[in-house]
Write an enzyme that holds these catalytic residues in place. Sequence first.
Site, short mmCIF file in Angstrom:
data_model
loop_
_atom_site.label_atom_id
_atom_site.label_comp_id
_atom_site.label_asym_id
_atom_site.label_seq_id
_atom_site.Cartn_x
_atom_site.Cartn_y
_atom_site.Cartn_z
N CYS A 236 2.44 -4.62 -8.28
CA CYS A 236 1.09 -5.08 -7.95
C CYS A 236 0.97 -6.60 -7.98
CB CYS A 236 0.06 -4.42 -8.86
SG CYS A 236 0.21 -4.84 -10.62
N HIS A 290 -3.11 -3.89 -14.05
CA HIS A 290 -3.05 -3.73 -12.60
C HIS A 290 -3.92 -4.78 -11.93
CE1 HIS A 290 -2.35 -1.79 -8.79
NE2 HIS A 290 -3.63 -1.52 -8.60
N GLU A 302 -3.44 -2.87 -2.34
CA GLU A 302 -2.74 -2.83 -3.61
C GLU A 302 -1.33 -2.26 -3.47
OE1 GLU A 302 -4.52 -0.15 -6.41
OE2 GLU A 302 -4.50 1.53 -5.00
#
Length: 336
Positions: A236, A290, A302
């Site tokens: 990420c 994240h 993402e």
Amino acid sequence: MPVAALAGFLVVVLAAGLLVVGQFVPGGGEAGDGTTCEAGTGEAPPEDVPQTSAELDAVQRQTAATIIGVAKGMAIPPRGWVVALATAMQESQMGTVGMDVAVDHDSLGVFQQRPSQGWGSPDQVRDPVYATRTFFERLLTVPGWETMPVTRAAQTVQRSAFPNAYAKWESLANSLVSDLAGVTGAIQECVPAAEAGPGPAAALPEGVARTAIEFATGETGKPYVWGATGPSSYDCSGLMLRAYERAGIILPRVSRDQYKAGAHVPVEQAQPGDLLFWAYDESDPETIHHVAMYLGNGQMMEAQQSDVPLGTRAVRWGEPELLPLATRPGTGSDRA
């Protein structure tokens, strides 16, 4: 170049360097549009690194004036001046180290160019005008150098054993362009990650968010791999790192540090390009695990997890673990 011609050119360029202050309108009119935000290494420069031209000696200031004079004569845009000045400071302390006697292999002169590597004769590379012109000639052959981070553009030309070393001189180089030439905005400096936080969330320079979004969404379908930063796979924060690197902003490597790399805005006020974060404890950014990029219209991009290809999905502002603040990379400071 014949000696007589080179001497004449040197006189002209030195005069241009000394008079360059009078050739620009203060306020950055020469810098034009398309400047990008430089975050360097994401850390503040060391305390012993000079930050303004006032901290340099007469030789260093003259060398800087010469570099700017040559750049102006070659119609190099001000961003290129910053690249050259940061390089000269790293390589020779702006003409005060290794000019006449090699300190590394056969490197000589302002840019520590090596005659054995095709940069010119020893006498040529010792000459600041010749060395500067040769540096710019090679910089101009680098595809996309105008939008590269300063340190990467410098490294592409120099091929140094210390590729990130140029970053710590960006503030000084920007100061020299302003002080010696009256040009501001050659680069837009970002707040170091350690200093960033809730503060004025200025709009990103035109085109920066779009470039980051286009890069990120262009990686759709590639696999998630923990720790990967491209080009064939990403995690990420690796995807955010590369997306904003393409746009000229250097983010820290991991999501928890990326949260600190810009001003914060309520997620409901997020703009395209802002970063969204998820944490195990929504009240504690140290538990962030994240990061994703907001695209607008309730959508985000993402690199989610293993076995899930990179892609877009809808985001709900009240979903579990989503932090209430988004980060706008490279803007704002608690000190603003």
